[in-house]
Design a protein around this motif. Structure first.
Motif, short mmCIF file in Angstrom:
data_model
loop_
_atom_site.label_atom_id
_atom_site.label_comp_id
_atom_site.label_asym_id
_atom_site.label_seq_id
_atom_site.Cartn_x
_atom_site.Cartn_y
_atom_site.Cartn_z
N SER A 12 -12.20 19.71 -5.56
CA SER A 12 -13.16 18.60 -5.44
C SER A 12 -14.37 19.00 -4.62
N ARG A 13 -14.22 19.98 -3.78
CA ARG A 13 -15.34 20.46 -2.96
C ARG A 13 -16.13 21.46 -3.80
N GLU A 14 -17.14 20.94 -4.51
CA GLU A 14 -17.90 21.78 -5.43
C GLU A 14 -18.75 22.81 -4.71
N SER A 15 -19.32 22.45 -3.59
CA SER A 15 -20.18 23.35 -2.83
C SER A 15 -20.11 22.96 -1.37
N ARG B 133 -17.04 16.03 -5.44
CA ARG B 133 -16.77 15.22 -6.62
C ARG B 133 -15.26 15.24 -6.86
N CYS B 134 -14.67 14.07 -6.79
CA CYS B 134 -13.21 13.96 -6.91
C CYS B 134 -12.78 14.33 -8.34
N THR B 135 -11.75 15.16 -8.43
CA THR B 135 -11.25 15.58 -9.74
C THR B 135 -10.40 14.51 -10.41
N ARG B 136 -10.02 13.46 -9.67
CA ARG B 136 -9.22 12.40 -10.26
C ARG B 136 -10.06 11.19 -10.65
N CYS B 137 -10.77 10.61 -9.70
CA CYS B 137 -11.51 9.37 -9.97
C CYS B 137 -12.99 9.62 -10.24
N CYS C 273 -20.17 12.16 -3.64
CA CYS C 273 -21.03 11.88 -2.49
C CYS C 273 -21.20 13.19 -1.72
N HIS C 274 -21.93 13.11 -0.63
CA HIS C 274 -22.11 14.29 0.22
C HIS C 274 -20.78 14.65 0.85
N ALA C 275 -20.48 15.95 0.90
CA ALA C 275 -19.17 16.38 1.39
C ALA C 275 -18.97 16.03 2.85
N ASP C 276 -20.00 16.13 3.67
CA ASP C 276 -19.85 15.80 5.09
C ASP C 276 -19.66 14.31 5.29
N VAL C 277 -20.33 13.48 4.49
CA VAL C 277 -20.15 12.03 4.61
C VAL C 277 -18.74 11.64 4.18
N ASN C 278 -18.24 12.22 3.11
CA ASN C 278 -16.87 11.94 2.67
C ASN C 278 -15.86 12.34 3.74
N SER D 204 -11.95 17.41 4.43
CA SER D 204 -13.06 17.78 3.56
C SER D 204 -12.62 17.94 2.10
N GLN D 205 -11.31 17.89 1.84
CA GLN D 205 -10.81 18.04 0.48
C GLN D 205 -10.21 16.76 -0.08
N THR D 206 -10.16 15.70 0.72
CA THR D 206 -9.55 14.44 0.31
C THR D 206 -10.63 13.45 -0.09
N CYS D 207 -10.42 12.79 -1.21
CA CYS D 207 -11.36 11.76 -1.67
C CYS D 207 -11.14 10.49 -0.86
N HIS D 208 -12.23 9.93 -0.36
CA HIS D 208 -12.12 8.72 0.45
C HIS D 208 -11.76 7.49 -0.39
N GLN D 209 -12.07 7.52 -1.68
CA GLN D 209 -11.81 6.36 -2.53
C GLN D 209 -10.35 6.28 -2.98
N CYS D 210 -9.81 7.38 -3.51
CA CYS D 210 -8.45 7.36 -4.06
C CYS D 210 -7.45 8.17 -3.25
N GLN D 211 -7.89 8.80 -2.15
CA GLN D 211 -7.03 9.59 -1.27
C GLN D 211 -6.39 10.78 -1.98
N HIS D 212 -7.02 11.28 -3.04
CA HIS D 212 -6.51 12.45 -3.76
C HIS D 212 -7.04 13.71 -3.09
N THR D 213 -6.14 14.66 -2.82
CA THR D 213 -6.50 15.90 -2.14
C THR D 213 -6.48 17.05 -3.13
N ASP D 214 -7.64 17.71 -3.25
CA ASP D 214 -7.75 18.82 -4.18
C ASP D 214 -8.88 19.73 -3.69
N PRO D 215 -8.60 21.01 -3.43
CA PRO D 215 -9.68 21.91 -3.00
C PRO D 215 -10.80 22.03 -4.03
#
Length: 254
Positions: free
Chosen positions: A157-160, A165-169, A173-178, A144-155
């Protein structure tokens, strides 16, 4: 949310109405004031059981229908290997080390148990036996903290609860879909067979289990009852013990 697929489908419903929840709380207050083993207490508990039974039946029906649909439409289903027992453990603590935010944790535990994740998993495995669908489980850590596009992991990024919203790229999208897309990628099923770009089962793709592998067993004949005669009575068809020539019989195809 009870279940979310990697292509953005959400499967969820309320198993108890607002009126039922209000009535259940009122019955709980009434039960606390009544004498133990009294007739009124037994009546109150019976009314509470009727409400919970309806919610359990709705949850079972929802899990069965959702599992049947997912198993028909997908050749592979990947689930999170969640420790539901550990997730719903009480935060009360002990006398020496009392817990914090006990009421908030209790509400979270009720919300998790209300979704019926384990029942849904059991229904999926049961439905997969008939469709040949493969059900696998992966480690849910950081999905739930990893971006599916760039594989960047950052807590961060989970705005709510529902926003990601990925902090890198900047992917949003919806957090559950990601998380669902990360779970699918963790199992090695980013692109399915037959060269499709979608993650549903292709129309050209045969199920993994075919009827030739597990042939259907013919139905056992009814002992002592002719298979080709039936008596039509109203909307039902019954098999008579003896044929009465005064009545009209319907011949069924063999």
């Amino acid at each position: 949310m009870a279940a979310t697929t990697s292509h953005g489908e959400f499967h969820d419903r309320q198993f108890a109405t607002t009126g039922e929840k209000t009535r259940y709380l009122r019955l709980q207050r009434t039960l606390a004031r009544q004498k133990k083993n009294s007739t009124n207490r037994i009546t109150t508990r019976a009314a509470m059981n009727r409400i919970t039974t309806r919610a359990v039946d709705r949850r079972a029906d929802f899990c069965a229908q959702t599992a049947s649909r997912l198993a028909r439409e997908h050749g592979t289903i990947v689930l999170e290997d969640l420790n539901t027992s550990g997730m719903t453990a009480s935060a009360r603590g002990t006398t020496e080390k009392p817990g914090t935010r006990v009421s908030q944790k209790a509400g979270l535990n009720r919300a998790i148990l209300d979704k019926g994740w384990h029942r849904l998993e059991t229904a999926l495995r049961n439905a997969a036996r008939y469709t040949g669908t493969t059900v696998t489980k992966v480690n849910p850590a950081y999905t739930s903290q990893t971006c599916h596009q760039c594989q960047h992991t950052d807590p961060a990024s989970r705005e709510s609860q529902a926003g990601f919203r990925c902090t890198r790229c900047g992917h949003s999208c919806h957090a559950d879909v990601n998380a669902a897309m990360n779970i699918l990628s963790a199992a090695g099923h980013a692109v399915p067979a037959c060269g499709d770009l979608a993650d549903r089962r292709s129309a050209k793709q045969e199920p993994e289990g075919t009827r030739e592998e597990v042939p259907l067993q013919p139905a056992l004949p009814l002992v002592g009852i002719p298979r080709h005669w039936a008596l039509a009575v109203g909307r039902k068809s019954i098999f008579p013990r003896r044929l009465n020539p005064a009545r009209r019989y319907t011949r069924l195809p063999l």
